[in-house]
Design a protein around this motif. Structure first.
Motif, mmCIF file in Angstrom:
data_model
loop_
_atom_site.group_PDB
_atom_site.id
_atom_site.type_symbol
_atom_site.label_atom_id
_atom_site.label_comp_id
_atom_site.label_asym_id
_atom_site.label_seq_id
_atom_site.Cartn_x
_atom_site.Cartn_y
_atom_site.Cartn_z
ATOM 1 N N GLY A 1 6.424 -0.316 -6.866
ATOM 2 C CA GLY A 1 6.640 0.220 -5.523
ATOM 3 C C GLY A 1 5.370 0.181 -4.682
ATOM 4 N N GLU A 2 4.244 0.545 -5.307
ATOM 5 C CA GLU A 2 2.959 0.494 -4.599
ATOM 6 C C GLU A 2 2.584 -0.939 -4.243
ATOM 7 O OE1 GLU A 2 0.371 4.200 -6.324
ATOM 8 O OE2 GLU A 2 0.759 2.525 -7.678
ATOM 9 N N ARG B 1 4.668 -3.398 -3.702
ATOM 10 C CA ARG B 1 5.536 -3.815 -2.599
ATOM 11 C C ARG B 1 5.031 -3.250 -1.274
ATOM 12 N NH1 ARG B 1 10.901 -2.727 -5.875
ATOM 13 N NH2 ARG B 1 11.219 -4.785 -6.757
ATOM 14 N N GLU B 2 4.596 -1.988 -1.303
ATOM 15 C CA GLU B 2 4.082 -1.350 -0.096
ATOM 16 C C GLU B 2 2.824 -2.062 0.408
ATOM 17 O OE1 GLU B 2 2.349 3.011 0.890
ATOM 18 O OE2 GLU B 2 4.227 2.948 -0.252
ATOM 19 N N LYS B 3 1.949 -2.426 -0.509
ATOM 20 C CA LYS B 3 0.736 -3.155 -0.124
ATOM 21 C C LYS B 3 1.089 -4.519 0.467
ATOM 22 C CE LYS B 3 -2.682 -1.047 -3.120
ATOM 23 N NZ LYS B 3 -3.885 -1.336 -3.879
ATOM 24 N N ILE C 1 3.895 -5.335 2.023
ATOM 25 C CA ILE C 1 4.470 -5.119 3.357
ATOM 26 C C ILE C 1 3.362 -4.870 4.376
ATOM 27 C CG2 ILE C 1 5.858 -3.516 4.739
ATOM 28 C CD1 ILE C 1 7.666 -3.232 2.212
ATOM 29 N N ASN C 2 2.385 -4.030 4.015
ATOM 30 C CA ASN C 2 1.267 -3.752 4.919
ATOM 31 C C ASN C 2 0.451 -5.011 5.192
ATOM 32 O OD1 ASN C 2 1.930 -1.063 5.186
ATOM 33 N ND2 ASN C 2 0.611 -0.411 3.505
#
Length: 51
Positions: free
Chosen positions: A10-11, A13-15, A17-18
């Motif tokens: 999840g982390e 994926r978040e990175k 996306i950012n």
């Protein structure tokens, strides 16, 4: 992004996306990281000069 197993999926994926958002704005993470690194060197040198 980090080594496998150090951050969660999840982390990661978040990175991602950012990173994509920054790239869409025309900001390269590599260039930004280099700019911050150079700024840190400049700050260190200017602090040394002030002493």
């Amino acid at each position: 992004m980090g080594k496998y197993g150090i951050i969660s999926l999840g982390e990661a994926r978040e990175k991602l996306i950012n990173a994509k958002k920054l790239l869409a704005q025309g900001v390269s993470q590599a260039t930004e990281k280099q700019r911050i690194k150079e700024q840190g060197k400049l700050n260190h040198f200017s602090n040394w000069l002030e002493k």
